[in-house]
Design an enzyme around this catalytic site. Structure first.
Site, PDB file in Angstrom:
ATOM      1  N   ASP A 107     -40.270  -0.902   8.762  1.00 47.42           N
ATOM      2  CA  ASP A 107     -39.133  -0.577   7.892  1.00 47.42           C
ATOM      3  C   ASP A 107     -37.924  -1.296   8.492  1.00 47.42           C
ATOM      4  O   ASP A 107     -37.444  -0.945   9.564  1.00 47.42           O
ATOM      5  CB  ASP A 107     -38.935   0.949   7.852  1.00 47.42           C
ATOM      6  CG  ASP A 107     -37.821   1.373   6.886  1.00 47.42           C
ATOM      7  OD1 ASP A 107     -36.880   0.580   6.682  1.00 47.42           O
ATOM      8  OD2 ASP A 107     -37.890   2.497   6.365  1.00 47.42           O
TER       9      ASP A 107
ATOM     10  N   LYS B 218     -29.491   0.266   0.566  1.00 54.62           N
ATOM     11  CA  LYS B 218     -28.612   0.170   1.727  1.00 54.62           C
ATOM     12  C   LYS B 218     -27.962  -1.216   1.815  1.00 54.62           C
ATOM     13  O   LYS B 218     -27.194  -1.558   0.954  1.00 54.62           O
ATOM     14  CB  LYS B 218     -29.401   0.554   2.985  1.00 54.62           C
ATOM     15  CG  LYS B 218     -30.307   1.794   2.810  1.00 54.62           C
ATOM     16  CD  LYS B 218     -29.536   3.090   2.582  1.00 54.62           C
ATOM     17  CE  LYS B 218     -30.412   4.253   2.144  1.00 54.62           C
ATOM     18  NZ  LYS B 218     -31.501   4.613   3.028  1.00 54.62           N
TER      19      LYS B 218
HETATM   20  C1  LIG Z   1     -32.670   5.325   2.963  1.00 53.09           C
HETATM   21  C2  LIG Z   1     -33.859   4.913   3.714  1.00 53.09           C
HETATM   22  C3  LIG Z   1     -35.136   4.945   3.122  1.00 53.09           C
HETATM   23  C4  LIG Z   1     -35.361   5.484   1.723  1.00 53.09           C
HETATM   24  O1  LIG Z   1     -34.770   4.674   0.748  1.00 53.09           O
HETATM   25  P1  LIG Z   1     -34.197   5.242  -0.656  1.00 53.09           P
HETATM   26  O2  LIG Z   1     -33.724   4.007  -1.319  1.00 53.09           O
HETATM   27  O3  LIG Z   1     -33.123   6.217  -0.342  1.00 53.09           O
HETATM   28  O4  LIG Z   1     -35.345   5.877  -1.356  1.00 53.09           O
HETATM   29  C5  LIG Z   1     -36.209   4.504   3.871  1.00 53.09           C
HETATM   30  N1  LIG Z   1     -36.053   4.048   5.130  1.00 53.09           N
HETATM   31  C6  LIG Z   1     -34.847   4.013   5.721  1.00 53.09           C
HETATM   32  C7  LIG Z   1     -34.732   3.517   7.119  1.00 53.09           C
HETATM   33  C8  LIG Z   1     -33.720   4.450   5.045  1.00 53.09           C
HETATM   34  O5  LIG Z   1     -32.525   4.429   5.654  1.00 53.09           O
END
Ligand SMILES: *Cc1c(COP(=O)(O)O)cnc(C)c1O
Length: 381
Positions: free
Chosen positions: A172, A197
């Site tokens: 991730d 993000k």
């Molecule tokens: C926010 C986030 C997610 C999930 O993403 P959404 O777009 O809110 O569903 C997954 N991994 C990380 C590291 C995040 O900060």
């Protein structure tokens, strides 16, 4: 290969001829379905769950930014991770970083487990990953730096372990974005992003991405996205494309602010500890220098008491008390009751998240204004 800032704006394959009447901004193809020229023929687009030109353009941009052979644009980061979990079957075991985004932990604990997938949680920056591998282990799932405790793990080193045991390595990469880190080039098989993000960058759109350079995984995912249907809409795809155009300048500016803010936080008596991987004393600093092109703009810090943490959240005005991260506006989050509220307290504490822990997503405001607000609040505590 062209530089990443150029790749945020231009796809080489669009340069051969002027397409779409020469539109510089890629058009939004707001169509659910497409007319067939005749029986057995297709324009290449049949139905927007399968293919949509705007989404496809975005997916090509993402594949180019992460160095993948294909990318998948989904309705949120969680939709991307949920789709990815469909690659696994009952009986499979996954080794996962313990300090993951709270939503990922919630998904694994409440949905994936029910579907017969088991997990071992480790601190992948410290613990012995190889010792946790079982006969049925299928994948290693990491985040680096982690959300929220900013642990940094060595992607190339974990990739060696994954390759030795024929495991899929999933990273991730939300916290750094492809601008600062490319896990595929370090040996990962799959990269996940919450596009909500840094990629979108304006706190206005939910999106998620999966990028891979593994042919088998790519084919399985194309089939799965068509079958399960959480594909990103044409308009949201366009918003992502627009956000990505300024990824580089936003990331650089936010990082510059974050470095200054982290240094300033360290000098404050009410601040017990600052977790920012761009500080030389951070245990992950050297690994970050080796595997990333920057340190990002996420800072976690501990104050002395829970009361101080709560007062800060109540007093902030310019800095917004809100979930999420990676946008141009600076946000402050309280992991205990927000992003990680559904994570059992025992797990939270084991990961180092206490009632004194606050997380800042540093935006692109003037740094003097951010420091001035926090300085005034700290003075009133
Ligand atoms: C926010 C986030 C997610 C999930 O993403 P959404 O777009 O809110 O569903 C997954 N991994 C990380 C590291 C995040 O900060």
């Amino acid at each position: 290969m062209r530089g990443i800032n150029t790749r945020c704006l231009h796809l080489k394959e669009n340069e051969a001829k002027a397409e779409h009447f020469g539109a510089i901004s890629y058009p939004i193809y707001q169509s659910a379905t497409y007319e067939h020229p005749s029986v057995g023929q297709s324009t290449g687009y049949d139905y927007s769950r399968l293919q949509n030109p705007t989404r496809e353009h975005l997916e090509k941009v993402m594949a180019s930014l992460e160095g993948g052979t294909d990318a998948f644009a989904l309705t949120s980061g969680m939709a991307a991770i949920s789709l990815l979990m469909e690659l696994f079957k009952p009986g499979d075991h996954i080794i996962a970083e313990a300090d993951l985004y709270g939503g990922s932990i919630r998904l694994f604990d409440n949905v994936s487990k029910k579907n017969g997938i088991s997990f071992t949680s480790l601190n992948c920056s410290k613990d012995d990953i190889e010792a946790a591998i079982k006969e049925n282990t299928a994948a290693i799932y990491v985040e680096t730096p982690t959300n929220p405790m900013i642990n940094v793990s060595d992607i190339a080193k974990i990739s060696d372990i994954a390759k030795k045991h024929s495991l899929i390595l999933i990273v991730d990469n939300t916290f750094l974005s492809p601008y600062f880190q490319n896990p595929l080039s370090l040996g990962a098989d799959v990269v996940i992003h919450s596009g909500t993000k840094f990629l979108g960058g304006h706190n206005d759109t939910l999106a998620g991405f999966i990028v891979t350079n593994n042919q088998t995984i790519q084919e399985k995912l194309r089939f799965l996205i068509k079958t399960t249907g959480a594909c990103l809409s044409p308009f949201d795809s366009w918003l992502m494309l627009r956000g990505i155009k300024t990824l580089g300048v936003r990331m650089e500016r936010a990082q510059q602010n974050a470095l200054k803010l982290a240094e300033w936080l360290k000098t404050q008596t009410i601040v017990e500890k600052v977790f920012y991987p761009g500080l030389k004393e951070h245990p992950g600093y050297e690994i970050m220098k080796k595997q990333a092109r920057g340190f990002g703009s996420m800072i976690t810090f501990n104050v002395q008491t829970k009361e101080q943490a709560l007062k800060i959240l109540e007093k902030v005005k310019l800095i917004k008390f809100a979930e999420s991260l990676g946008g141009v506006e600076t946000l402050i989050t309280y992991p205990t009751t927000q992003t990680h509220a559904d994570v059992p307290e025992e797990t939270r504490l084991r990961n180092g998240i206490t009632s004194c822990t606050l997380r800042l997503s540093v935006g692109i405001e003037d740094i003097e204004d951010l420091i001035s607000e926090l300085s005034q609040i700290f003075g009133e505590l």
